[in-house]
Design an enzyme around this catalytic site. Structure first.
Site: not given
Length: 270
Positions: A68, A105, A120
């Site tokens: 991520c 994250h 995202d």
């Protein structure tokens, strides 16, 4: 922006789209198609700092994917270059046994006309593929249905949720605070070294397909389809794993997986 990215966005009619949210959606679809979620650098112990130069070299020049803090860093660079005032933030993932490692994250946030949107491209194959409005309607992708809600938790005031049979399940929580590039190095270090990290134990590669999700670990390949039967192929050897990686991912991903298998074999022979 590289000429290749500009060409692909042009093919998607990105530059003729007038709505910002639709344009961001096209960028997310492009990223999901080209850059997979993979933890090979963690397993190969690549400790380079997360900088714009590192992200561009690894992903744009070498064709690799990432976790991520790499995938959404690339998303951040691309959206900023396209003129969007996005900012990075960090969340805590909700695991089956409780909260995972704190604030590891990474995502992007975007304000438009007084509304906050989550963007995202780095949550495995669990990607909404479009901006998700805070307290707005849910959105749907091949990975399922997603919504963003205001909710007081010990890890944040906003939660991303996915729909399950019994209702909605919280996937992560966050405070809408800006994260700096230095924070990405903190997150990378946690992911590489923490005993709580889920990504420093074994290989994981995942991607979102137009009508399915696909993932590979050291035990199996799994395809979950929107329609039709799911598929699961078990591996009895590392060579079988590599064969399936080669047939489902690009050559740079395959070569990095080969390096990992060789490294693992060397360590096991000591």
């Amino acid at each position: 922006m590289s000429g290749g990215i500009a060409k692909l966005l042009k093919e998607k009619d990105y530059f003729s789209a007038e709505d910002d949210l639709h344009r961001i959606k096209q960028v997310q679809e492009f990223l999901a198609d080209r850059f997979v979620f993979e933890n090979l650098d963690v397993l190969l112990k690549v400790e380079d700092s997360i900088t714009p130069e590192f992200i561009e070299e690894k992903m744009l020049l070498k064709g690799r994917g990432g976790l991520c803090y790499e995938l959404n860093a690339l998303q951040h660079l691309l959206l900023k270059e396209l003129g969007f005032n996005v900012y990075l933030t960090s969340a805590t993932v909700a695991a089956e046994t409780g909260w995972a490692t704190d604030r590891t994250h990474v995502m992007n946030l975007f304000w438009k006309e007084g509304k906050l949107y989550l963007i995202d491209s780095g949550f495995g194959s669990n990607l909404p593929l479009q901006p998700v409005e805070l307290d707005g309607p849910s959105v749907t992708s091949p990975a399922g249905s997603f919504r963003l809600r205001t909710s007081e938790t010990e890890k944040g005031t906003i939660v991303l949720q996915t729909k399950i049979n019994k209702g909605w399940n919280t996937r992560y929580a966050f405070f809408p605070e800006k994260a700096e590039w230095d924070d990405l190095d903190r997150i990378k270090k946690e992911i590489h070294t923490s005993s709580k990290s889920a990504f420093n134990r074994e290989l994981l590669i995942a991607r979102l397909l137009p009508k399915a999700t696909l993932s590979v670990n050291e035990e199996r390949l799994q395809i979950k389809r929107i329609e039709g039967e799911d598929q699961r192929i078990l591996f009895s050897t590392d060579q079988e794993m590599l064969k399936n990686i080669k047939s489902n991912f690009n050559e740079p991903i395959y070569q990095a997986a080969v390096q990992y298998v060789q490294r693992k074999g060397f360590q096991n022979s000591k």
